[in-house]
Design a protein around this motif. Structure first.
Motif, PDB file in Angstrom:
ATOM      1  N   GLY A 144      -0.624  -2.295   8.422  1.00  0.00           N
ATOM      2  CA  GLY A 144       0.082  -1.101   7.985  1.00  0.00           C
ATOM      3  C   GLY A 144       0.241  -0.140   9.157  1.00  0.00           C
ATOM      4  N   VAL A 145       0.996   0.936   8.947  1.00  0.00           N
ATOM      5  CA  VAL A 145       1.207   1.897  10.032  1.00  0.00           C
ATOM      6  C   VAL A 145      -0.143   2.413  10.547  1.00  0.00           C
ATOM      7  CG1 VAL A 145       2.267   4.122  10.642  1.00  0.00           C
ATOM      8  CG2 VAL A 145       3.473   2.548   9.113  1.00  0.00           C
ATOM      9  N   CYS A 146      -1.108   2.606   9.629  1.00  0.00           N
ATOM     10  CA  CYS A 146      -2.436   3.094  10.024  1.00  0.00           C
ATOM     11  C   CYS A 146      -3.286   1.996  10.635  1.00  0.00           C
ATOM     12  CB  CYS A 146      -3.153   3.673   8.816  1.00  0.00           C
ATOM     13  SG  CYS A 146      -3.557   2.416   7.592  1.00  0.00           S
TER      14      CYS A 146
ATOM     15  N   ALA B  88      -4.237  -0.753   8.741  1.00  0.00           N
ATOM     16  CA  ALA B  88      -4.969  -1.454   7.677  1.00  0.00           C
ATOM     17  C   ALA B  88      -4.483  -2.893   7.554  1.00  0.00           C
ATOM     18  CB  ALA B  88      -4.766  -0.728   6.344  1.00  0.00           C
TER      19      ALA B  88
ATOM     20  N   CYS C 164       0.855  -1.193   0.000  1.00  0.00           N
ATOM     21  CA  CYS C 164       0.000   0.000   0.000  1.00  0.00           C
ATOM     22  C   CYS C 164       0.887   1.237   0.000  1.00  0.00           C
ATOM     23  CB  CYS C 164      -0.909   0.014   1.232  1.00  0.00           C
ATOM     24  SG  CYS C 164      -1.950   1.491   1.287  1.00  0.00           S
ATOM     25  N   LYS C 165       0.584   2.175  -0.896  1.00  0.00           N
ATOM     26  CA  LYS C 165       1.293   3.461  -0.873  1.00  0.00           C
ATOM     27  C   LYS C 165       0.271   4.601  -0.938  1.00  0.00           C
ATOM     28  CE  LYS C 165       2.556   3.267  -5.793  1.00  0.00           C
ATOM     29  NZ  LYS C 165       1.624   4.279  -6.268  1.00  0.00           N
ATOM     30  N   ASN C 166      -0.841   4.373  -0.242  1.00  0.00           N
ATOM     31  CA  ASN C 166      -1.896   5.385  -0.276  1.00  0.00           C
ATOM     32  C   ASN C 166      -1.650   6.553   0.677  1.00  0.00           C
ATOM     33  OD1 ASN C 166      -2.936   3.562  -2.017  1.00  0.00           O
ATOM     34  ND2 ASN C 166      -4.952   3.408  -1.091  1.00  0.00           N
ATOM     35  N   CYS C 167      -0.584   6.484   1.493  1.00  0.00           N
ATOM     36  CA  CYS C 167      -0.217   7.671   2.263  1.00  0.00           C
ATOM     37  C   CYS C 167       1.304   7.663   2.460  1.00  0.00           C
ATOM     38  CB  CYS C 167      -0.957   7.717   3.602  1.00  0.00           C
ATOM     39  SG  CYS C 167      -0.135   6.812   4.923  1.00  0.00           S
TER      40      CYS C 167
ATOM     41  N   MET D  93       3.023   7.590   5.130  1.00  0.00           N
ATOM     42  CA  MET D  93       3.617   6.806   6.227  1.00  0.00           C
ATOM     43  C   MET D  93       4.178   5.504   5.649  1.00  0.00           C
ATOM     44  SD  MET D  93       1.028   7.252   9.442  1.00  0.00           S
ATOM     45  CE  MET D  93      -0.522   6.890   8.637  1.00  0.00           C
ATOM     46  N   GLY D  94       3.671   5.152   4.478  1.00  0.00           N
ATOM     47  CA  GLY D  94       4.127   3.929   3.807  1.00  0.00           C
ATOM     48  C   GLY D  94       5.180   4.279   2.796  1.00  0.00           C
ATOM     49  N   PRO D  95       5.395   3.479   1.761  1.00  0.00           N
ATOM     50  CA  PRO D  95       4.643   2.260   1.466  1.00  0.00           C
ATOM     51  C   PRO D  95       4.751   1.204   2.574  1.00  0.00           C
ATOM     52  CG  PRO D  95       5.979   2.916  -0.433  1.00  0.00           C
ATOM     53  CD  PRO D  95       6.367   3.783   0.711  1.00  0.00           C
TER      54      PRO D  95
ATOM     55  N   VAL E 147      -6.432   6.914   2.783  1.00  0.00           N
ATOM     56  CA  VAL E 147      -6.051   6.487   4.141  1.00  0.00           C
ATOM     57  C   VAL E 147      -7.171   6.809   5.130  1.00  0.00           C
ATOM     58  CG1 VAL E 147      -4.718   8.638   4.459  1.00  0.00           C
ATOM     59  CG2 VAL E 147      -4.329   6.713   6.009  1.00  0.00           C
TER      60      VAL E 147
ATOM     61  N   VAL F 261      -6.054  -3.592   2.076  1.00  0.00           N
ATOM     62  CA  VAL F 261      -5.105  -3.035   1.101  1.00  0.00           C
ATOM     63  C   VAL F 261      -5.297  -3.672  -0.276  1.00  0.00           C
ATOM     64  CG1 VAL F 261      -2.628  -3.046   0.552  1.00  0.00           C
ATOM     65  CG2 VAL F 261      -3.421  -2.250   2.789  1.00  0.00           C
TER      66      VAL F 261
ATOM     67  N   ARG G  73      -8.454  -2.333  -1.751  1.00  0.00           N
ATOM     68  CA  ARG G  73      -8.294  -0.930  -2.167  1.00  0.00           C
ATOM     69  C   ARG G  73      -7.513  -0.834  -3.472  1.00  0.00           C
ATOM     70  NH1 ARG G  73      -6.850   2.095   3.482  1.00  0.00           N
ATOM     71  NH2 ARG G  73      -4.752   1.417   2.909  1.00  0.00           N
TER      72      ARG G  73
END
Ligand code: SF4
Ligand code: MSK
Length: 664
Positions: free
Chosen positions: A68-70, A72, A47-50, A52-54, A199, A77, A80
Motif C-alpha cells: 500500500g502507499v504506507c 502495508a 484497504c481503505k483505512n486512510c 491515501m487509499g483505497p 494506519v 491488510v 486488519r
C-alpha cells in the motif's frame, strides 16, 4: 433473475418471491443478483483505512510484491480487515449486553416497574460465579444490583480479566494466558483493535490476529454470555416450548404484530400487553378476531424460547414477510434489519416502527422505547397496528405453510433433561459420545444469505449431519432455517436421524436439532462445552472435543466475532462462502494451522456444502481417534466408558497434529 435458480429453500418463501418478481417489488434477492461483490474487497485485498487509499492488492505475486502507499503488505491488510469485522461484531453483541446490564440495574433500583426478576436461582448462580454474597436477609434486588454493577466493570475495567473467563476449563484459560489473549474487558479490547488497525500501527498479521481473538473472546465470554444470563434472569430461563414456524403464522383475521431485531426487553413487554382485554376489544371493534404476535430473526428467537411465540424465520424472510401483506406493524430495534423494509412496506399497508434510540430508518415511524415506560409504549404500538388492520390491501401474497417446532433448550434444561432435578448432568451426553451413539456435536449457527439459495445450505448440512448421528445445537437464523424446514421436532429424528442419535432422541424425547436461542446465545454452547469437559471422559478442555461449529451462510460481522471466539476457545469452525482472507495465504494459514496448533480451534472458509460436511466429519472422527474413543460405526455402539488418565492425555496431546491438513 434466472428462473431456474431458487432464491430460498423455504418453499413458501420461494413462492412469495416468485410472485414479488412479477410485482417488481425489489428484495435482497434481486439486489444480490444486480450487485456483484467486488472481488478485491471480498477476498480481503482492499484497504481503505486512510485517505491515501483505497489501496488494492491485485495481480500475481500481490502478497509478496504489492504494498500500500504506507507500505502495508497484503497480509497486514487482510488481517486488519478481519479485526475490524470482529470489533464490529463484538460491539453489536456487547452494546446489547450493556443495555441488558443497565436494565437489570434499573429493575434492581425499582426504576423499571414493568419488569421483575423472574429467575432468582439463576441470579444466585451468577452471584456465585462473581463472588457476590446472597441470603442472610439480603434482598433479591440488592443482589441483582451488585451483579449488575460488577458486570458493568466488564465493559470498562482497564487491567485484569473479564469476570466470566473463569467459567472456561482451566486448560483453555491457560492457552489464552500463554498467548496473551485473555480479554481484560469488552470496551478496551474493541478500542485497542480499532487503534491497532489504524494506519501505521500494528503491521504483523499474527500479532494482529491474536488481538482479534482477544476481542472475540471478550464477545463470547463477555457480551454474549452476560446478555444470555441477564435475559434469563429477567425473563426466565427457557425450557422446551411448542411453537410454529414459517409464513402461515400470520393470521388473516387477526391483527398481526411482528417483532424483529435482537433485543428482548421491548418484545417481552409486547408479549404482556397483546392479551390485555381492552386492546383485544379494540381490535374487535376494527373487525379483527384478536391480536397475533409473531417474530422475525433473533428477537423472534428470544420470545419463542420463553413463550412459544411463533417465528416467520430468519434474516432473508424479513422482506418476504411484508410481501404477505398481513403484517400490520413490524417493530424493529437493532441489528440485521434491512433498511429496505421501510421502502417495500410502502407497497402494502405495513407500518415499520423503529423503537431503539440507536437505530432509525427513513420511511419508518419512530416510537422510542426504554425500560422506564415499557408498557405504555407497547400499548401505543399495538393500537397503531389495530388502527392499521382495516388498511390491508387484497393483492398481497399469503402462504399457509407452517411447521410445528420445539424450542427452548437452555443449557440448564439440557443438563436437567439428562438426569432430572437431582441427577442433572452432562454424563449421559458424554457417555453417548463415548459409546458412539452420538458421533459428535455441531453448533449450526449464523445467518441465512441471499447470495446462495437462502437457508438451503443450513438444511443440507442439518439433514446430512443427523443422518450421520451428529447432534446439532442451533442458534440465530440457523435455528430459523431449521424451524421453517420442519426440523425442530422429535419426529424429525425418528424419520431422518442415524440409529444412534435416534435412540438418544427417542429416549429423552428431543429433536435432533436443539434450538438454543438467539445469536447472542451461542454463549450457551460455550457453557455446554465447558460442562462436557468438566464431566470427564472426553477432552478436559473445550479443544479436542468431537465438536465443530458451522455457519454455512454467514454474512454479519457478528458471525465473524462468534467464529473467532469459538476458534480461540478450541472449536474448529467452518464458514460458508468465499474466504474474506482468501487473498492472503499467510493470514489463511494463521487462522487455520497456527490457531489449531495453539488453541485447537480454527476458522476455515469453504463454499462447497459437500466439502463443508466432509471437513466436519473428518474433524469429529479425528477428535474421536485422538481421545481413543470407539471408532464411529453407524448402528454399532460400545457400552464401555473409556476414561482417560493423565498419561493417556499427554500422549494424545503429543500426537495431536498442528492441523488436520484440511486446507482452507
Ligand atoms: Fe493504503 Fe496504507 Fe492507507 Fe491502507 S492504510 S489505505 S494500505 S495507505
Ligand atoms: S439475526 S447475525 S442474520 S444469525 Fe441474529 Fe440472523 Fe445472522 Fe443476524
Amino acid at each position: 433473475m434466472d428462473k431456474n435458480i431458487k432464491m430460498s429453500a423455504n418453499e413458501a418463501a420461494q413462492r412469495i418471491l416468485s410472485w414479488s418478481e412479477e410485482q417488481a417489488a425489489g428484495t435482497c434477492f434481486d439486489r444480490a443478483g444486480k450487485l456483484k461483490p467486488c472481488p478485491i474487497g471480498h477476498s480481503g485485498a482492499c484497504c481503505k483505512n486512510c485517505h491515501m487509499g483505497p489501496c488494492r492488492f491485485v495481480g500475481k505475486g500481490a502478497e509478496e510484491e504489492v504494498r500500500g502507499v504506507c507500505g502495508a503488505s497484503l497480509g497486514t491488510v487482510a488481517a486488519r480487515n478481519v479485526l475490524r469485522m470482529i470489533a464490529g461484531g463484538t460491539s453489536a453483541h456487547s452494546d446489547h449486553a450493556r443495555d441488558m446490564v443497565l436494565t437489570l440495574l434499573a429493575v434492581a433500583e425499582g426504576e423499571a416497574k414493568d419488569f421483575q426478576i423472574k429467575d432468582v436461582k439463576k441470579l444466585y448462580k451468577m452471584a456465585d460465579i462473581l463472588g457476590i454474597a446472597y441470603g442472610d436477609g439480603k434482598g433479591v434486588n440488592a443482589v441483582a444490583k451488585e451483579v449488575a454493577l460488577t458486570l458493568l466493570e466488564d465493559f470498562r475495567r482497564q487491567t485484569g480479566e473479564l469476570s466470566y473467563v473463569k467459567r472456561a476449563p482451566k486448560k483453555t484459560q491457560e492457552r489464552w494466558k500463554k498467548w496473551g489473549i485473555t480479554p481484560r474487558c469488552i470496551d478496551r479490547e474493541v478500542v485497542e483493535t480499532m487503534h491497532r488497525t489504524a494506519v501505521g500501527v500494528d503491521a504483523d498479521p499474527d500479532h494482529l490476529l491474536l488481538q482479534g481473538l482477544r476481542t472475540a473472546l471478550a464477545d463470547g465470554w463477555g457480551g454474549c454470555m452476560i446478555s444470555t444470563d441477564i435475559t434469563d434472569v429477567l425473563f426466565g430461563t427457557p425450557s422446551p416450548v411448542k411453537a410454529e414456524a414459517s409464513f402461515g403464522i400470520f393470521k388473516e383475521d387477526e391483527v398481526n404484530v411482528v417483532v424483529h431485531g435482537h433485543e428482548p426487553t421491548f418484545a417481552e413487554t409486547l408479549v404482556d400487553v397483546v392479551s390485555e382485554p381492552e386492546l383485544v376489544e379494540y381490535a374487535k371493534s376494527k373487525g379483527a378476531k384478536g391480536i397475533n404476535l409473531g417474530g422475525m430473526c433473533c428477537t423472534a428467537n428470544e420470545v419463542l424460547m420463553r413463550h412459544g411465540i411463533p417465528t416467520a424465520g430468519g434474516f432473508t424472510n424479513q422482506e418476504v414477510g411484508i410481501l404477505t401483506g398481513l403484517i400490520d406493524v413490524m417493530t424493529v430495534d437493532v441489528q440485521c434489519i434491512m433498511p429496505s423494509i421501510a421502502e417495500i412496506s410502502k407497497r402494502f399497508h405495513t407500518k415499520i416502527v423503529t423503537t431503539s434510540p440507536k437505530a432509525q430508518i427513513p420511511g419508518a415511524v419512530h416510537i422510542q422505547f426504554d425500560e422506564h415506560n415499557a408498557k405504555e409504549v407497547a400499548r401505543k404500538i399495538v393500537r397503531l397496528a389495530i388502527d392499521n388492520y382495516p388498511n390491508r390491501k387484497p393483492a398481497a401474497k399469503h402462504e399457509n405453510q407452517k411447521f410445528p417446532m420445539i424450542a427452548g433448550f437452555s443449557h440448564e434444561y439440557i443438563e436437567y433433561m439428562q438426569g432430572g432435578r437431582w441427577r442433572a448432568s452432562f454424563r449421559p451426553l458424554n457417555d453417548a459420545i463415548i459409546a458412539g451413539r452420538i458421533r459428535g456435536v455441531v453448533g449450526l449457527a449464523g445467518c441465512d444469505n441471499p447470495r446462495v439459495t437462502a437457508t438451503g445450505i443450513h438444511r443440507y448440512i442439518a439433514t446430512e449431519l443427523i443422518k450421520n448421528d451428529v447432534l446439532i445445537v442451533s442458534t440465530g437464523c440457523g435455528s430459523g432455517a431449521c424451524g421453517t424446514a420442519g426440523y425442530l421436532t422429535p419426529e424429525m429424528a425418528l424419520e431422518n436421524a442415524g440409529p444412534g442419535l435416534r435412540e438418544v432422541c427417542e429416549a429423552i424425547g428431543i429433536p435432533p436439532v436443539l434450538h438454543l436461542g438467539a445469536c447472542v446465545d451461542n454463549s450457551r454452547i460455550l457453557t455446554i462445552a465447558s460442562a462436557m469437559a468438566a464431566e470427564g471422559g472426553l477432552s478436559d478442555e473445550i479443544g479436542g472435543m468431537p465438536a465443530v461449529g458451522i455457519a454455512p451462510e454467514w454474512m454479519s460481522e457478528k458471525a465473524m466475532a462468534i467464529g473467532c471466539y469459538f476458534a480461540a476457545s478450541g472449536v474448529p469452525v467452518i464458514f460458508g462462502g468465499e474466504s474474506p482472507v482468501g487473498s492472503s495465504k499467510e493470514v489463511t494459514r494463521i487462522m487455520t494451522e497456527v490457531w489449531f496448533e495453539r488453541f485447537r480451534g480454527a476458522l476455515h472458509f469453504e463454499p462447497d456444502p459437500e466439502k463443508m460436511l466432509a471437513m466436519t466429519l473428518e474433524y469429529i472422527d479425528k477428535a474421536r481417534a485422538e481421545l481413543k474413543l470407539k471408532k464411529y460405526e453407524p448402528g454399532r455402539f460400545g457400552t464401555e466408558r473409556v476414561l482417560m488418565d493423565m498419561a493417556a492425555r499427554r500422549e494424545i496431546e503429543k500426537a495431536a497434529k498442528p492441523h488436520l491438513g484440511l486446507g482452507a
